[in-house]
Write an enzyme that holds these catalytic residues in place. Sequence first.
Site, PDB file in Angstrom:
ATOM      1  CD  GLU A  53     130.867  86.612  15.044  1.00  0.00           C
ATOM      2  OE1 GLU A  53     131.583  86.043  14.279  1.00  0.00           O
ATOM      3  OE2 GLU A  53     129.875  86.164  15.458  1.00  0.00           O
TER       4      GLU A  53
ATOM      5  CG  ASP B 285     125.602  80.673  12.202  1.00  0.00           C
ATOM      6  OD1 ASP B 285     126.621  79.988  11.415  1.00  0.00           O
ATOM      7  OD2 ASP B 285     126.027  80.947  13.366  1.00  0.00           O
TER       8      ASP B 285
ATOM      9  CG  ASP C 215     130.168  88.790  11.334  1.00  0.00           C
ATOM     10  OD1 ASP C 215     131.028  87.668  10.899  1.00  0.00           O
ATOM     11  OD2 ASP C 215     129.936  88.545  12.664  1.00  0.00           O
TER      12      ASP C 215
ATOM     13  CE  LYS D  47     125.305  80.107   6.230  1.00  0.00           C
ATOM     14  NZ  LYS D  47     126.228  81.218   6.630  1.00  0.00           N
TER      15      LYS D  47
ATOM     16  N   GLY E 273     128.281  80.467  14.867  1.00  0.00           N
ATOM     17  CA  GLY E 273     128.912  79.003  14.215  1.00  0.00           C
ATOM     18  C   GLY E 273     130.240  78.924  14.465  1.00  0.00           C
TER      19      GLY E 273
ATOM     20  N   GLY F 175     134.480  84.116  10.079  1.00  0.00           N
ATOM     21  CA  GLY F 175     133.694  82.986   9.440  1.00  0.00           C
ATOM     22  C   GLY F 175     134.207  82.997   7.758  1.00  0.00           C
TER      23      GLY F 175
HETATM   24  C1  5RP Z   1     131.009  83.243  13.733  1.00  0.00           C
HETATM   25  C2  5RP Z   1     129.816  83.442  12.928  1.00  0.00           C
HETATM   26  C3  5RP Z   1     129.984  83.407  11.573  1.00  0.00           C
HETATM   27  O1  5RP Z   1     129.411  84.738  11.027  1.00  0.00           O
HETATM   28  C4  5RP Z   1     128.618  82.346  11.121  1.00  0.00           C
HETATM   29  O2  5RP Z   1     128.837  81.434  11.780  1.00  0.00           O
HETATM   30  C5  5RP Z   1     128.476  82.134   9.808  1.00  0.00           C
HETATM   31  O3  5RP Z   1     129.665  81.659   9.277  1.00  0.00           O
HETATM   32  P1  5RP Z   1     129.952  81.104   7.587  1.00  0.00           P
HETATM   33  O4  5RP Z   1     130.246  82.504   6.989  1.00  0.00           O
HETATM   34  O5  5RP Z   1     131.275  80.457   7.941  1.00  0.00           O
HETATM   35  O6  5RP Z   1     128.631  80.273   7.122  1.00  0.00           O
HETATM   36  O7  5RP Z   1     128.764  84.056  13.724  1.00  0.00           O
HETATM   37  O8  5RP Z   1     131.047  82.962  15.072  1.00  0.00           O
END
Ligand code: 5RP
Length: 224
Positions: free
Chosen positions: A103, A84, A81, A121, A96, A29
């Site tokens: 993951e 969302d 990681d 978040k 997302g 992400g």
């Molecule tokens: C990808 C994910 C991401 O960690 C999540 O969508 C957050 O993304 P971003 O850092 O772009 O806001 O779960 O599958």
Amino acid sequence: MTQDELKALVGQAALQYVVPGEIVGVGTGSTVNFFLDALATVRDTIKGAVSSSEASTARLKAIGIPVFDCNEVGELAVYIDGADEIDSRGYMVKGGGAALTREKIVAAQSRLFVCIADASKLVETLGAFPLPVEVIPMAAQRVARQFAALGGQARLRLKDGQPLVTDNGQQILDVTGLAITDPLAFESEVNQWPGVVTVGVFAHQKAGVCLLGTDSGVRTLEFR
Ligand code: 5RP
């Protein structure tokens, strides 16, 4: 600060959890991409990484960090990681970026999940963000009906007008209208529906730490 500045802040702060000489688990992400920019500056101090997506693998290789398969390595010290949504107990909604299955696999192989996120978040109850669910295509409509019975509306995620295909060759349903008050029970239930590959609730693989980017700096939330 802009959202990107907050993401860059926590991406940099996550370096303190990277263990020298070891293999680090890497998520997917835009926030993780900032972490990878920071990781590039210390790349010679680590052995390599296990990646959660083709996209992160490509970035890791581009910055010269060796990428290992999950099956080549044992337990990882740390997995870093984004999310969302994250609540005050460390439970998260993820996916997302459509990488939720890998993951969750890498998170399950790691002793500590360090979530990096901007302050937007942090939520009281999971479910305002459309919940990603990876499904085997032939089950998509039936799984959508199972969510409808719970009051949710599931939509097949599209890319360029066609159903998005994940790194695992499957599809994603995004489900709105849910308030996930018991994330552990919800994750367990949905995970056993036939055709569900992975539900994007990370309760059994919750965060141990969250580095939250705020206008006054990085706030560290501990859930251990
Ligand atoms: C990808 C994910 C991401 O960690 C999540 O969508 C957050 O993304 P971003 O850092 O772009 O806001 O779960 O599958």
